[in-house]
Design an enzyme around this catalytic site. Structure first.
Site, PDB file in Angstrom:
ATOM      1  N   ASP A  29      46.671  43.065  60.383  1.00 13.56           N
ATOM      2  CA  ASP A  29      45.949  42.785  59.145  1.00 13.56           C
ATOM      3  C   ASP A  29      46.725  43.420  57.990  1.00 13.56           C
ATOM      4  O   ASP A  29      47.194  44.549  58.069  1.00 13.56           O
ATOM      5  CB  ASP A  29      44.528  43.349  59.212  1.00 13.56           C
ATOM      6  CG  ASP A  29      43.638  42.791  58.125  1.00 13.56           C
ATOM      7  OD1 ASP A  29      42.682  42.063  58.447  1.00 13.56           O
ATOM      8  OD2 ASP A  29      43.891  43.089  56.927  1.00 13.56           O
ATOM      9  N   ASN A  86      33.575  37.701  61.408  1.00  9.31           N
ATOM     10  CA  ASN A  86      32.661  37.486  60.290  1.00  9.31           C
ATOM     11  C   ASN A  86      32.417  36.001  60.088  1.00  9.31           C
ATOM     12  O   ASN A  86      33.334  35.188  60.248  1.00  9.31           O
ATOM     13  CB  ASN A  86      33.250  38.090  59.008  1.00  9.31           C
ATOM     14  CG  ASN A  86      33.375  39.602  59.089  1.00  9.31           C
ATOM     15  OD1 ASN A  86      32.494  40.273  59.607  1.00  9.31           O
ATOM     16  ND2 ASN A  86      34.488  40.136  58.588  1.00  9.31           N
ATOM     17  N   VAL A  95      38.618  34.349  54.872  1.00  8.06           N
ATOM     18  CA  VAL A  95      39.589  33.356  55.360  1.00  8.06           C
ATOM     19  C   VAL A  95      38.854  32.441  56.342  1.00  8.06           C
ATOM     20  O   VAL A  95      38.331  32.911  57.364  1.00  8.06           O
ATOM     21  CB  VAL A  95      40.809  34.019  56.039  1.00  8.06           C
ATOM     22  CG1 VAL A  95      41.759  32.949  56.551  1.00  8.06           C
ATOM     23  CG2 VAL A  95      41.525  34.964  55.078  1.00  8.06           C
ATOM     24  N   HIS A  99      38.920  34.260  63.135  1.00  7.60           N
ATOM     25  CA  HIS A  99      39.791  35.355  63.541  1.00  7.60           C
ATOM     26  C   HIS A  99      38.927  36.476  64.080  1.00  7.60           C
ATOM     27  O   HIS A  99      37.870  36.778  63.541  1.00  7.60           O
ATOM     28  CB  HIS A  99      40.648  35.844  62.369  1.00  7.60           C
ATOM     29  CG  HIS A  99      39.895  36.043  61.092  1.00  7.60           C
ATOM     30  ND1 HIS A  99      39.518  34.986  60.290  1.00  7.60           N
ATOM     31  CD2 HIS A  99      39.436  37.152  60.498  1.00  7.60           C
ATOM     32  CE1 HIS A  99      38.858  35.446  59.236  1.00  7.60           C
ATOM     33  NE2 HIS A  99      38.783  36.762  59.338  1.00  7.60           N
ATOM     34  N   HIS A 101      38.724  40.298  64.475  1.00  9.21           N
ATOM     35  CA  HIS A 101      39.280  41.577  64.038  1.00  9.21           C
ATOM     36  C   HIS A 101      39.234  42.537  65.230  1.00  9.21           C
ATOM     37  O   HIS A 101      38.167  42.767  65.794  1.00  9.21           O
ATOM     38  CB  HIS A 101      38.418  42.203  62.935  1.00  9.21           C
ATOM     39  CG  HIS A 101      38.387  41.475  61.639  1.00  9.21           C
ATOM     40  ND1 HIS A 101      39.133  41.862  60.542  1.00  9.21           N
ATOM     41  CD2 HIS A 101      37.668  40.405  61.230  1.00  9.21           C
ATOM     42  CE1 HIS A 101      38.872  41.053  59.525  1.00  9.21           C
ATOM     43  NE2 HIS A 101      37.987  40.161  59.908  1.00  9.21           N
TER      44      HIS A 101
HETATM   45  P1  AMP Z   1      37.540  38.146  56.838  1.00 11.27           P
HETATM   46  O1  AMP Z   1      37.114  38.912  55.601  1.00 11.27           O
HETATM   47  O2  AMP Z   1      36.728  38.462  58.045  1.00 11.27           O
HETATM   48  O3  AMP Z   1      37.665  36.672  56.563  1.00 11.27           O
HETATM   49  O4  AMP Z   1      38.979  38.697  57.176  1.00 11.27           O
HETATM   50  C1  AMP Z   1      40.154  38.245  56.578  1.00 11.27           C
HETATM   51  C2  AMP Z   1      41.192  39.294  56.849  1.00 11.27           C
HETATM   52  O5  AMP Z   1      42.462  38.715  56.621  1.00 11.27           O
HETATM   53  C3  AMP Z   1      41.083  40.520  55.937  1.00 11.27           C
HETATM   54  O6  AMP Z   1      40.923  41.688  56.744  1.00 11.27           O
HETATM   55  C4  AMP Z   1      42.401  40.516  55.182  1.00 11.27           C
HETATM   56  O7  AMP Z   1      42.900  41.818  54.950  1.00 11.27           O
HETATM   57  C5  AMP Z   1      43.298  39.716  56.100  1.00 11.27           C
HETATM   58  N1  AMP Z   1      44.404  39.036  55.461  1.00 11.27           N
HETATM   59  C6  AMP Z   1      44.390  38.312  54.327  1.00 11.27           C
HETATM   60  N2  AMP Z   1      45.605  37.786  54.058  1.00 11.27           N
HETATM   61  C7  AMP Z   1      46.422  38.211  55.068  1.00 11.27           C
HETATM   62  C8  AMP Z   1      47.808  38.027  55.374  1.00 11.27           C
HETATM   63  N3  AMP Z   1      48.620  37.301  54.581  1.00 11.27           N
HETATM   64  N4  AMP Z   1      48.305  38.627  56.477  1.00 11.27           N
HETATM   65  C9  AMP Z   1      47.505  39.361  57.280  1.00 11.27           C
HETATM   66  N5  AMP Z   1      46.194  39.558  57.053  1.00 11.27           N
HETATM   67  C10 AMP Z   1      45.661  39.008  55.966  1.00 11.27           C
END
Ligand code: AMP
Ligand code: ZN
Length: 113
Positions: A29, A86, A95, A99, A101
């Site tokens: 992340d 989430n 995003v 995914h 975490h």
């Molecule tokens: P969520 O809030 O559950 O959708 O998690 C999205 C996660 O993606 C967050 O923890 C961000 O820090 C992570 N994230 C966003 N852009 C990137 C990226 N380019 N590379 C790696 N992680 C990312």
């Protein structure tokens, strides 16, 4: 497709990839919330947990196995770790490509904020 994680899968934007298979990818992340914070994603674009179908059940199970293997590799398995997916706004999904975490390496509170 403009999905951020699909771009990582297509190597259009960089990521610190820690695991690769034909159906699953895992990478660090970019904004870690703990000493270990890795995202496990399917190569297939699935927007949210609500979009998972019967066809995806094996894939979702495998994502958990990959997360468990990485937790062991990173030596957080015995102490414990958290797997979080989430879904939508109240949970803080930002995003819209599912995914998992994998978060570990420090004690965590329950319930989450
Ligand atoms: P969520 O809030 O559950 O959708 O998690 C999205 C996660 O993606 C967050 O923890 C961000 O820090 C992570 N994230 C966003 N852009 C990137 C990226 N380019 N590379 C790696 N992680 C990312
Ligand atoms: Zn995607």
């Amino acid at each position: 497709m403009s999905c951020l994680f699909c771009k990582i899968i297509r190597q259009e934007i960089p990521a610190n990839i820690v695991y690769e298979a034909d159906d699953i990818l895992a990478f660090e992340d970019v904004n870690p919330q703990a000493p270990v914070h890795i995202l496990v994603i399917p190569r297939k674009h699935i927007a949210t947990t609500l979009d998972i179908t019967d066809d995806d059940n094996e894939l979702i199970g495998k994502m958990h196995q990959v997360a468990a293997k990485i937790a062991q590799d990173r030596s957080v398995a015995d102490k414990g770790f958290r797997l979080v997916m989430n879904c939508n706004r109240d949970a803080g999904q930002t995003v819209f490509h599912i995914h998992l975490h994998l978060i570990g390496g420090r004690p965590m509170n329950w319930p989450p904020g």
